[in-house]
Design a protein around this motif. Sequence first.
Motif, PDB file in Angstrom:
ATOM      1  N   GLU A 177     -10.543 -18.522 -44.672  1.00  0.00           N
ATOM      2  CA  GLU A 177     -11.294 -19.777 -44.538  1.00  0.00           C
ATOM      3  C   GLU A 177     -12.507 -19.630 -43.622  1.00  0.00           C
ATOM      4  OE1 GLU A 177      -8.838 -23.234 -43.716  1.00  0.00           O
ATOM      5  OE2 GLU A 177      -7.094 -22.116 -44.437  1.00  0.00           O
ATOM      6  N   MET A 178     -12.796 -18.419 -43.183  1.00  0.00           N
ATOM      7  CA  MET A 178     -13.897 -18.202 -42.245  1.00  0.00           C
ATOM      8  C   MET A 178     -15.207 -18.746 -42.806  1.00  0.00           C
ATOM      9  SD  MET A 178     -15.087 -14.672 -40.365  1.00  0.00           S
ATOM     10  CE  MET A 178     -15.360 -13.795 -41.879  1.00  0.00           C
ATOM     11  N   ARG A 179     -15.960 -19.435 -41.957  1.00  0.00           N
ATOM     12  CA  ARG A 179     -17.251 -20.012 -42.323  1.00  0.00           C
ATOM     13  C   ARG A 179     -18.203 -19.886 -41.133  1.00  0.00           C
ATOM     14  NH1 ARG A 179     -14.991 -19.369 -46.292  1.00  0.00           N
ATOM     15  NH2 ARG A 179     -14.239 -20.844 -47.797  1.00  0.00           N
ATOM     16  N   ALA A 231     -20.399 -21.114 -38.188  1.00  0.00           N
ATOM     17  CA  ALA A 231     -20.262 -22.278 -37.305  1.00  0.00           C
ATOM     18  C   ALA A 231     -21.601 -22.965 -37.069  1.00  0.00           C
ATOM     19  CB  ALA A 231     -19.634 -21.861 -35.978  1.00  0.00           C
ATOM     20  N   VAL A 254     -18.668 -18.150 -35.841  1.00  0.00           N
ATOM     21  CA  VAL A 254     -17.922 -18.505 -37.047  1.00  0.00           C
ATOM     22  C   VAL A 254     -16.769 -19.452 -36.698  1.00  0.00           C
ATOM     23  CG1 VAL A 254     -18.473 -16.357 -38.263  1.00  0.00           C
ATOM     24  CG2 VAL A 254     -16.378 -16.515 -36.917  1.00  0.00           C
ATOM     25  N   ARG A 255     -16.346 -20.191 -37.712  1.00  0.00           N
ATOM     26  CA  ARG A 255     -15.109 -20.966 -37.645  1.00  0.00           C
ATOM     27  C   ARG A 255     -14.101 -20.190 -38.487  1.00  0.00           C
ATOM     28  NH1 ARG A 255     -16.509 -25.512 -35.288  1.00  0.00           N
ATOM     29  NH2 ARG A 255     -18.461 -26.531 -35.756  1.00  0.00           N
ATOM     30  N   LEU A 256     -12.939 -19.961 -37.900  1.00  0.00           N
ATOM     31  CA  LEU A 256     -11.931 -19.161 -38.606  1.00  0.00           C
ATOM     32  C   LEU A 256     -11.097 -19.981 -39.574  1.00  0.00           C
ATOM     33  CD1 LEU A 256     -10.836 -16.812 -35.730  1.00  0.00           C
ATOM     34  CD2 LEU A 256     -12.549 -16.426 -37.509  1.00  0.00           C
ATOM     35  N   ARG A 257     -11.072 -21.296 -39.358  1.00  0.00           N
ATOM     36  CA  ARG A 257     -10.356 -22.198 -40.269  1.00  0.00           C
ATOM     37  C   ARG A 257     -11.294 -23.305 -40.672  1.00  0.00           C
ATOM     38  NH1 ARG A 257      -5.467 -21.495 -36.804  1.00  0.00           N
ATOM     39  NH2 ARG A 257      -4.306 -19.921 -37.948  1.00  0.00           N
TER      40      ARG A 257
END
Length: 160
Positions: free
Chosen positions: A130-132, A134, A156-159
């Motif tokens: 789900e990494m996106r 940030a 990054v956001r990991l979830r």
Amino acid sequence: TASMLALGSLVLLQDPDAFARIAHDEAAAATFVEEALRYLTVVQLAFPRFAREDVEIAGVLIPKGDMVLCSLSGANRDAAFTPDGGRFDADRRASGHLAFGYGIHRCIGAELARMELRAAFPALVRRFPEMRLAVPAEELAFRKLSIVYGVESLPVRLRG
């Protein structure tokens, strides 16, 4: 390798199809790595060389003693070397590149870097599916005065 991991991750975060493909397909991961090396070319300039004698290349005279710099990133994107080379294509079958230099000046760690990248990218996308990013990609800062091209940071956001 660290810069290529960050830059390649940025590319993957912007290409959901490639992100999904390399999670479980070793061949896709290897293809992605070679294209990332070609397109991103973290060491963008070869070390300077000096002409030992007058030489003409492509109609340009380089006098003896002049310093010569080779743009590895420019060569890797040259249409004569790679058709449509100015565009990243995660599925491109590499026909070679100069990301590690060439000949006796080729990077001694090239194969180790390849192995690390072929292992790291699939592991990263499997571990964090789900990494996106940030922040918007336009807000990322890239190194300006460095031998090695890369991002200053990659938040990054990991979830989701």
